[in-house]
Design a protein around this motif. Structure first.
Motif, PDB file in Angstrom:
ATOM      1  N   PHE A 199       0.838  -1.195   0.000  1.00 34.45           N
ATOM      2  CA  PHE A 199       0.000   0.000   0.000  1.00 34.45           C
ATOM      3  C   PHE A 199       0.879   1.254   0.000  1.00 34.45           C
ATOM      4  CE2 PHE A 199      -2.199   3.415   2.169  1.00 34.45           C
ATOM      5  CZ  PHE A 199      -3.426   3.442   1.524  1.00 34.45           C
ATOM      6  N   PHE A 200       1.890   1.266   0.869  1.00 37.34           N
ATOM      7  CA  PHE A 200       2.753   2.443   0.958  1.00 37.34           C
ATOM      8  C   PHE A 200       3.712   2.559  -0.218  1.00 37.34           C
ATOM      9  CE2 PHE A 200       1.063   2.891   5.147  1.00 37.34           C
ATOM     10  CZ  PHE A 200       1.027   4.263   5.294  1.00 37.34           C
ATOM     11  N   ILE A 201       4.184   1.447  -0.738  1.00 39.93           N
ATOM     12  CA  ILE A 201       5.025   1.500  -1.938  1.00 39.93           C
ATOM     13  C   ILE A 201       4.224   2.101  -3.088  1.00 39.93           C
ATOM     14  CG2 ILE A 201       6.190   0.090  -3.684  1.00 39.93           C
ATOM     15  CD1 ILE A 201       6.944  -1.826  -1.330  1.00 39.93           C
ATOM     16  N   ASN A 202       2.984   1.663  -3.255  1.00 45.18           N
ATOM     17  CA  ASN A 202       2.121   2.189  -4.309  1.00 45.18           C
ATOM     18  C   ASN A 202       1.876   3.687  -4.117  1.00 45.18           C
ATOM     19  OD1 ASN A 202       0.246   1.972  -6.578  1.00 45.18           O
ATOM     20  ND2 ASN A 202      -1.327   2.292  -5.030  1.00 45.18           N
ATOM     21  N   ALA A 203       1.557   4.096  -2.890  1.00 44.07           N
ATOM     22  CA  ALA A 203       1.299   5.511  -2.610  1.00 44.07           C
ATOM     23  C   ALA A 203       2.548   6.349  -2.877  1.00 44.07           C
ATOM     24  CB  ALA A 203       0.841   5.687  -1.162  1.00 44.07           C
ATOM     25  N   GLY A 204       3.710   5.826  -2.504  1.00 47.12           N
ATOM     26  CA  GLY A 204       4.952   6.554  -2.728  1.00 47.12           C
ATOM     27  C   GLY A 204       5.296   6.676  -4.204  1.00 47.12           C
ATOM     28  N   LEU A 205       5.143   5.587  -4.936  1.00 48.27           N
ATOM     29  CA  LEU A 205       5.428   5.630  -6.375  1.00 48.27           C
ATOM     30  C   LEU A 205       4.474   6.572  -7.096  1.00 48.27           C
ATOM     31  CD1 LEU A 205       6.223   1.882  -7.131  1.00 48.27           C
ATOM     32  CD2 LEU A 205       7.828   3.811  -7.030  1.00 48.27           C
ATOM     33  N   ASN A 206       3.233   6.650  -6.613  1.00 46.93           N
ATOM     34  CA  ASN A 206       2.270   7.568  -7.227  1.00 46.93           C
ATOM     35  C   ASN A 206       2.720   9.022  -7.094  1.00 46.93           C
ATOM     36  OD1 ASN A 206      -0.340   8.129  -8.522  1.00 46.93           O
ATOM     37  ND2 ASN A 206      -0.803   9.096  -6.573  1.00 46.93           N
ATOM     38  N   LYS A 207       3.446   9.341  -6.048  1.00 50.17           N
ATOM     39  CA  LYS A 207       3.928  10.713  -5.872  1.00 50.17           C
ATOM     40  C   LYS A 207       4.998  11.062  -6.918  1.00 50.17           C
ATOM     41  CE  LYS A 207       2.531  11.179  -1.148  1.00 50.17           C
ATOM     42  NZ  LYS A 207       1.695   9.997  -1.147  1.00 50.17           N
ATOM     43  N   PHE A 208       5.638  10.056  -7.477  1.00 51.25           N
ATOM     44  CA  PHE A 208       6.631  10.297  -8.534  1.00 51.25           C
ATOM     45  C   PHE A 208       6.025  10.215  -9.932  1.00 51.25           C
ATOM     46  CE2 PHE A 208       9.276   8.802  -4.990  1.00 51.25           C
ATOM     47  CZ  PHE A 208      10.204   9.825  -4.935  1.00 51.25           C
ATOM     48  N   PHE A 209       5.083   9.277 -10.133  1.00 45.83           N
ATOM     49  CA  PHE A 209       4.590   9.005 -11.486  1.00 45.83           C
ATOM     50  C   PHE A 209       3.142   9.429 -11.738  1.00 45.83           C
ATOM     51  CE2 PHE A 209       7.881   5.710 -10.599  1.00 45.83           C
ATOM     52  CZ  PHE A 209       8.848   6.222 -11.449  1.00 45.83           C
ATOM     53  N   ASN A 210       2.423   9.832 -10.698  1.00 44.28           N
ATOM     54  CA  ASN A 210       1.040  10.330 -10.817  1.00 44.28           C
ATOM     55  C   ASN A 210       0.153   9.455 -11.700  1.00 44.28           C
ATOM     56  OD1 ASN A 210       1.543  12.678  -9.219  1.00 44.28           O
ATOM     57  ND2 ASN A 210       2.657  13.506 -10.970  1.00 44.28           N
ATOM     58  N   TYR A 211       0.040   8.187 -11.392  1.00 47.59           N
ATOM     59  CA  TYR A 211      -0.767   7.281 -12.199  1.00 47.59           C
ATOM     60  C   TYR A 211      -2.155   7.013 -11.621  1.00 47.59           C
ATOM     61  CZ  TYR A 211       1.390   3.993  -8.922  1.00 47.59           C
ATOM     62  OH  TYR A 211       1.851   3.372  -7.785  1.00 47.59           O
ATOM     63  N   MET A 212      -2.425   7.458 -10.400  1.00 47.52           N
ATOM     64  CA  MET A 212      -3.760   7.282  -9.814  1.00 47.52           C
ATOM     65  C   MET A 212      -4.521   8.599  -9.931  1.00 47.52           C
ATOM     66  SD  MET A 212      -3.227   4.802  -6.480  1.00 47.52           S
ATOM     67  CE  MET A 212      -2.293   5.949  -5.511  1.00 47.52           C
ATOM     68  N   PRO A 213      -5.808   8.528 -10.217  1.00 47.29           N
ATOM     69  CA  PRO A 213      -6.575   9.774 -10.331  1.00 47.29           C
ATOM     70  C   PRO A 213      -6.698  10.479  -8.985  1.00 47.29           C
ATOM     71  CG  PRO A 213      -8.029   7.872 -10.444  1.00 47.29           C
ATOM     72  CD  PRO A 213      -6.627   7.348 -10.429  1.00 47.29           C
ATOM     73  N   MET A 214      -6.692  11.795  -9.027  1.00 45.33           N
ATOM     74  CA  MET A 214      -6.847  12.606  -7.817  1.00 45.33           C
ATOM     75  C   MET A 214      -8.323  12.641  -7.433  1.00 45.33           C
ATOM     76  SD  MET A 214      -3.993  13.937  -6.655  1.00 45.33           S
ATOM     77  CE  MET A 214      -4.476  15.370  -5.756  1.00 45.33           C
ATOM     78  N   PRO A 215      -8.631  12.487  -6.162  1.00 50.27           N
ATOM     79  CA  PRO A 215     -10.031  12.602  -5.737  1.00 50.27           C
ATOM     80  C   PRO A 215     -10.480  14.061  -5.818  1.00 50.27           C
ATOM     81  CG  PRO A 215      -8.603  12.360  -3.837  1.00 50.27           C
ATOM     82  CD  PRO A 215      -7.738  12.202  -5.057  1.00 50.27           C
ATOM     83  N   GLU A 216     -11.787  14.249  -5.840  1.00 49.87           N
ATOM     84  CA  GLU A 216     -12.307  15.609  -5.841  1.00 49.87           C
ATOM     85  C   GLU A 216     -11.951  16.274  -4.523  1.00 49.87           C
ATOM     86  OE1 GLU A 216     -16.039  16.662  -7.244  1.00 49.87           O
ATOM     87  OE2 GLU A 216     -16.117  15.098  -8.753  1.00 49.87           O
TER      88      GLU A 216
END
Length: 123
Positions: free
Chosen positions: A15-32
């Motif tokens: 979970f944290f690896i995914n969240a951290g990688l998202n901060k570099f690659f922005n592959y998850m959509p941002m919530p409203e």
């Protein structure tokens, strides 16, 4: 019990690896976000080093959390980020507490389970 602990630690770490990688690659959509949250996000973006730092801590902490030998270190590395996530959800996104509280509890339980490894720091 050891297998259950490993599976929980694996999921937590991923979970944290995914969240951290998202901060570099922005592959998850941002919530409203509401206006207050947008202002907060703008501040984070202006501090250009903050998100990469948090992302790196999340990835490193997640990896350490998965490896049984380094789990105690990973739990301490992730704790400040976890507290920030918890406070953010309490203030801005109470609906997210259903996910955040179990993660916080897992982190605290792993710290408690490894308390003997931290004792030398306090003596």
């Amino acid at each position: 019990m050891k297998t259950v602990k490993f599976i929980v630690a694996l999921l937590f770490g991923l979970f944290f690896i995914n969240a951290g990688l998202n901060k570099f690659f922005n592959y998850m959509p941002m919530p409203e976000m509401n206006e207050e949250q947008m202002k907060l996000m703008e501040a984070f973006v202006r501090i250009t080093w903050l998100m990469p730092l948090v992302g790196a801590v999340e990835v490193i902490g997640g990896i350490l959390f998965i490896i049984p030998k380094y789990r105690a270190l990973g739990a301490i590395v992730i704790l400040p980020v976890m507290v920030g996530i918890l406070l953010h959800n309490i203030v801005f996104e109470p609906s997210g507490l259903a996910i955040v509280l179990p993660l916080f509890l897992i982190n605290v339980l792993i710290i408690g389970d490894n308390w003997g490894k931290y004792k030398p720091m306090f003596s």
